[in-house]
Design an enzyme around this catalytic site. Sequence first.
Site, PDB file in Angstrom:
ATOM      1  N   HIS A 124      20.662  17.471  18.884  1.00  0.00           N
ATOM      2  CA  HIS A 124      19.587  17.184  18.018  1.00  0.00           C
ATOM      3  C   HIS A 124      20.013  17.854  16.696  1.00  0.00           C
ATOM      4  O   HIS A 124      19.870  17.450  15.266  1.00  0.00           O
ATOM      5  CB  HIS A 124      18.353  18.162  18.179  1.00  0.00           C
ATOM      6  CG  HIS A 124      17.797  17.352  19.609  1.00  0.00           C
ATOM      7  ND1 HIS A 124      17.551  18.221  20.706  1.00  0.00           N
ATOM      8  CD2 HIS A 124      17.094  16.316  19.828  1.00  0.00           C
ATOM      9  CE1 HIS A 124      16.920  17.659  21.567  1.00  0.00           C
ATOM     10  NE2 HIS A 124      16.775  16.407  21.020  1.00  0.00           N
ATOM     11  N   GLN A 146      23.248   8.170  19.363  1.00  0.00           N
ATOM     12  CA  GLN A 146      23.944   6.869  20.026  1.00  0.00           C
ATOM     13  C   GLN A 146      23.447   7.077  21.490  1.00  0.00           C
ATOM     14  O   GLN A 146      23.819   6.015  22.159  1.00  0.00           O
ATOM     15  CB  GLN A 146      25.568   7.046  19.891  1.00  0.00           C
ATOM     16  CG  GLN A 146      26.324   5.722  20.615  1.00  0.00           C
ATOM     17  CD  GLN A 146      27.679   5.707  20.636  1.00  0.00           C
ATOM     18  OE1 GLN A 146      28.279   6.249  19.661  1.00  0.00           O
ATOM     19  NE2 GLN A 146      28.347   5.406  21.611  1.00  0.00           N
TER      20      GLN A 146
END
Length: 289
Positions: free
Chosen positions: A37, A147
């Site tokens: 994150h 991703q």
Amino acid sequence: MEIVRAIGDVRSHLAGVRKAGLRIGFVPTMGFLHAGHLSLVEESKKYSEIQVMSIFVNRIQFNDPKDFENYPVDLERDFALACDAGVELMFVPDEREMYRDRLAYVDVDVLTDNLCGARRPGHFRGVFTVVSKLFNIVQPDVSVFGQKDIQQAVSIEKMVGDLDFPVRIIIAPTVREDDGLAMSSRNARLSPDERNRALAISRSLRKAEELLRSGERGSEAITTAMRKIIEDSNPTSIDYISVVRYADLQFADVIREKSVIAAAVFYGATRLIDNMIVDMDGGGPRCLY
Ligand code: PAF
């Protein structure tokens, strides 16, 4: 870092930012933050001056209520990590703030046919609905997705294009532990033994890369080799190991164009996903994972 819980407070805080001509970067999360994150925030800083993050465990994207109930939460730790990473505004709404009513939803066709879309009914509709709401609340210039959740990221890119959201979507690389495990909030739920066995997923992607480099282009050969590695790790179950075209996320028998090789595997009650983007531009396979 300012922590706000009401939609109105986000709007009033960001009105001044926008007036000052500063670009807003936004990283939506469900909390239990990890280095993955924080890397999204770093990426966002390349395109924007003000960093906004949200933490909201979005019930409507969980097809399994137990998964929702067991989702790890540690807000105090998240706030400290986000603040250190340079997040200026943290939006932490509760369910009543986000879903006063719930009759309107957002969905994306085709891109959600396969992979997690096929295995988790309703999941993506829940994701697109909450992300649309968050985009309307924050109105960011840029928003960054990882991703690791490639189907989510590609579909959100399509959603903002088709629905004319004025936001640029960036897809940032997967962040991995030193031993290759893709970072995920769900990793916290793995026992040490499950975590160890789960390393087979990234090992199987390395095998896929090896095969591609040796000239293999057949999806069946690649997924069979991956399946063998994952089966040897004694998974609880394999949800899918698939090859799809990047452009439309439809199955590809042969890898000729930019593609995604993706896997979803259960170890115990924890479902892990991972993937590799195979870029065929410039002659050879470039494997990003
Ligand atoms: O990737 C996630 O954590 C979630 O799907 C998101 C984008 C925050 C929406 O709830």
